[in-house]
Design an enzyme around this catalytic site. Structure first.
Site, mmCIF file in Angstrom:
data_model
loop_
_atom_site.group_PDB
_atom_site.id
_atom_site.type_symbol
_atom_site.label_atom_id
_atom_site.label_comp_id
_atom_site.label_asym_id
_atom_site.label_seq_id
_atom_site.Cartn_x
_atom_site.Cartn_y
_atom_site.Cartn_z
ATOM 1 N N SER A 37 -6.282 3.163 12.369
ATOM 2 C CA SER A 37 -6.594 2.947 13.700
ATOM 3 C C SER A 37 -7.998 3.050 14.329
ATOM 4 O O SER A 37 -8.122 2.628 15.242
ATOM 5 C CB SER A 37 -5.898 4.294 14.284
ATOM 6 O OG SER A 37 -6.597 5.361 13.590
ATOM 7 N N HIS A 49 0.378 1.999 14.188
ATOM 8 C CA HIS A 49 0.067 0.917 14.960
ATOM 9 C C HIS A 49 0.550 -0.323 14.576
ATOM 10 O O HIS A 49 0.273 -1.210 15.113
ATOM 11 C CB HIS A 49 -1.491 1.020 14.706
ATOM 12 C CG HIS A 49 -2.307 2.094 15.470
ATOM 13 N ND1 HIS A 49 -2.391 2.057 16.723
ATOM 14 C CD2 HIS A 49 -2.534 3.164 14.846
ATOM 15 C CE1 HIS A 49 -3.172 3.063 17.181
ATOM 16 N NE2 HIS A 49 -3.260 3.833 16.136
ATOM 17 N N LYS A 77 3.579 4.393 20.823
ATOM 18 C CA LYS A 77 2.446 3.660 20.986
ATOM 19 C C LYS A 77 2.974 2.126 21.825
ATOM 20 O O LYS A 77 3.400 2.091 22.876
ATOM 21 C CB LYS A 77 1.763 3.135 19.668
ATOM 22 C CG LYS A 77 1.017 4.421 19.325
ATOM 23 C CD LYS A 77 0.105 4.535 18.099
ATOM 24 C CE LYS A 77 -0.248 5.663 17.239
ATOM 25 N NZ LYS A 77 -0.951 6.554 18.137
HETATM 26 C C1 PLP Z 1 -1.852 5.938 11.805
HETATM 27 C C2 PLP Z 1 -1.278 7.009 12.892
HETATM 28 N N1 PLP Z 1 -0.201 7.568 12.297
HETATM 29 C C3 PLP Z 1 0.375 8.432 13.103
HETATM 30 C C4 PLP Z 1 -0.095 8.845 14.386
HETATM 31 C C5 PLP Z 1 0.861 9.719 15.117
HETATM 32 O O1 PLP Z 1 1.547 9.221 16.052
HETATM 33 P P1 PLP Z 1 2.262 10.152 17.462
HETATM 34 O O2 PLP Z 1 0.816 9.715 18.620
HETATM 35 O O3 PLP Z 1 3.419 9.243 17.648
HETATM 36 O O4 PLP Z 1 2.332 11.546 16.987
HETATM 37 C C6 PLP Z 1 -1.260 8.034 15.001
HETATM 38 C C7 PLP Z 1 -1.687 8.304 16.475
HETATM 39 O O5 PLP Z 1 -1.827 9.081 17.063
HETATM 40 C C8 PLP Z 1 -1.821 7.188 14.242
HETATM 41 O O6 PLP Z 1 -2.832 6.120 14.708
#
Ligand code: PLP
Length: 396
Positions: A182, A210, A241
């Protein structure tokens, strides 16, 4: 008078202020869109994960409203007691079909999907081999599992192999990577890691938060993008997302999913999604399958914007996705660039240590399918102006 036992928190916040690391929340005055009102200022929004613009898609709104009207605002229970509605089951069937797996289970967020899965399928006798830049929810899940955690340098398959060679062959081992990272927007080396998992008999897991809605046919993720179907045991995706709503899911074999429904603690001990969220996510899958031009538009915009930043002379790192970092090095400089961009009308978040390594601070940009060319060109013009004024771009 009782002394304040939480006084140390104030001191820690003061320290953050002194280091220039204290961040005030930016507040959206309206909807999450490509041009949004943030802190009462109209800005081109390069900070959201709303890749396809689905947060305001008419079909998703309509289905959410229908579900609100027919099923109410909440479920009043965890999934395993009285909080499973037919609409939750329908979403899980659709996700499994979409991901081409036997089954899928939805969690409250991508965070709980990762943390709940890693912590329940591994135990103290097991090992977890993890990329150093994997998401915090994977790290927390690994810690909760009490397994031995071995971290390999970012995307370094040779180092991952050395770690695996040093582990006892009979030890149960999870090999885990983010699909898209990310902060840099680069991809995990999935084919090579799948080869390692086969060779060493590991459980292979990918976090496609992502990549969901962005990579692969109709946004099926990196497993589809790399043609790795059948070689990844645990696929995590997010509904928060590109899907535009909220939630996370795990797709995999029937026994994996049934096990998670019996053992993953967020599934057992936290209330299920309101039916409107499940309805929204089903509508989003309809859009992914029925409007693939949205994903094409996302990629056209990503290519245009990335090429524009590079042509200006910015260091955009090794991104392969719509996430493009503008790496400036110094943490304070990244925050100043972000603030100056905001003053010009562009919202792009500054990110420094410890989220990224020292000396690699950046402003992170994410374009969406719904940005217009005018909005992106305006943002590039602002990057040129502020980058020149701050001496990040050379004279001329
Ligand atoms: C790589 C990654 N995994 C998991 C998450 C968690 O997802 P969520 O926002 O649906 O809790 C995120 C983002 O926040 C992320 O960037």
């Amino acid at each position: 008078m009782r002394s304040n036992p939480l006084a140390y928190l104030g001191a820690e916040l003061d320290a953050l202020r002194e280091q220039g690391l204290y961040r005030r929340l930016r507040i959206l005055d309206g909807e999450q869109k490509s041009r949004a009102s943030v802190d009462h200022r109209s800005v081109v929004n390069l900070s959201s994960n709303n890749y396809l613009g689905l947060t305001t898609h008419p079909l998703l709104r309509q289905r959410a409203l229908e579900a609100l009207n027919t099923l109410g605002v909440g479920t009043g229970s965890v999934r395993t007691i009285a909080g499973t509605m037919e609409i939750h089951m329908e979403l899980e069937r659709r996700l499994a079909q979409f991901k081409q797996t036997e089954a899928a289970v939805v969690f409250q967020s991508g965070f709980t999907a990762n943390a709940g899965t890693v912590s329940s399928i591994l135990g103290r006798d097991d090992a977890i081999v993890s990329d150093e830049l994997n998401h915090a929810s994977i790290i927390d899940g690994a810690r909760l599992s009490r397994a031995t955690i071995k971290v390999f340098p970012h995307r370094d398959v040779t180092a991952a192999r050395q770690v695996l060679e040093a582990l006892p062959r009979e030890q149960r081992t999870l090999l885990i990577t983010d699909g898209v990272f990310s902060m840099d927007g680069d991809l995990g080396p999935l084919p090579e890691l799948c080869d390692l998992a086969d060779e060493f008999g590991c459980i292979m897991m990918v976090d496609d938060a992502h990549a969901s809605g962005v990579f692969g046919r109709n946004g099926r993720g990196t497993v589809d993008h790399f043609g790795m179907h059948g070689r990844v045991d645990v696929q995590v995706g997010t509904l928060s997302k590109a899907i535009g709503a909220l939630g996370g899911y795990v797709a995999g074999s029937k026994s994996l999913i049934e096990f998670l429904c019996h053992r993953a603690r967020p599934f057992l001990f936290s209330t299920s999604h309101p039916p409107s969220v499940a309805a929204t996510c089903i509508a989003a899958l309809d859009v992914l399958e029925g409007e693939p031009q949205l994903i094409e538009r996302l990629w056209e915009n990503a290519r245009f914007f990335k090429a524009g930043l590079q042509a200006l002379g910015f260091d955009t790192g090794i991104s392969e996705s719509p996430i493009t970092p503008v790496i400036v090095g110094d943490g304070a400089l990244a925050m100043t660039l972000s603030d100056r961009l905001f003053a010009e009308g562009v919202f792009a978040q500054g990110i420094g240590f410890p989220t990224v390594p020292k000396g690699r601070a950046r402003v992170r940009t994410i374009v969406t399918a719904t940005h217009t060319r005018d909005e992106l060109q305006f943002a590039l013009d602002c990057f040129r102006k502020t980058g020149t004024e701050l001496g990040i771009l050379g004279a001329g």
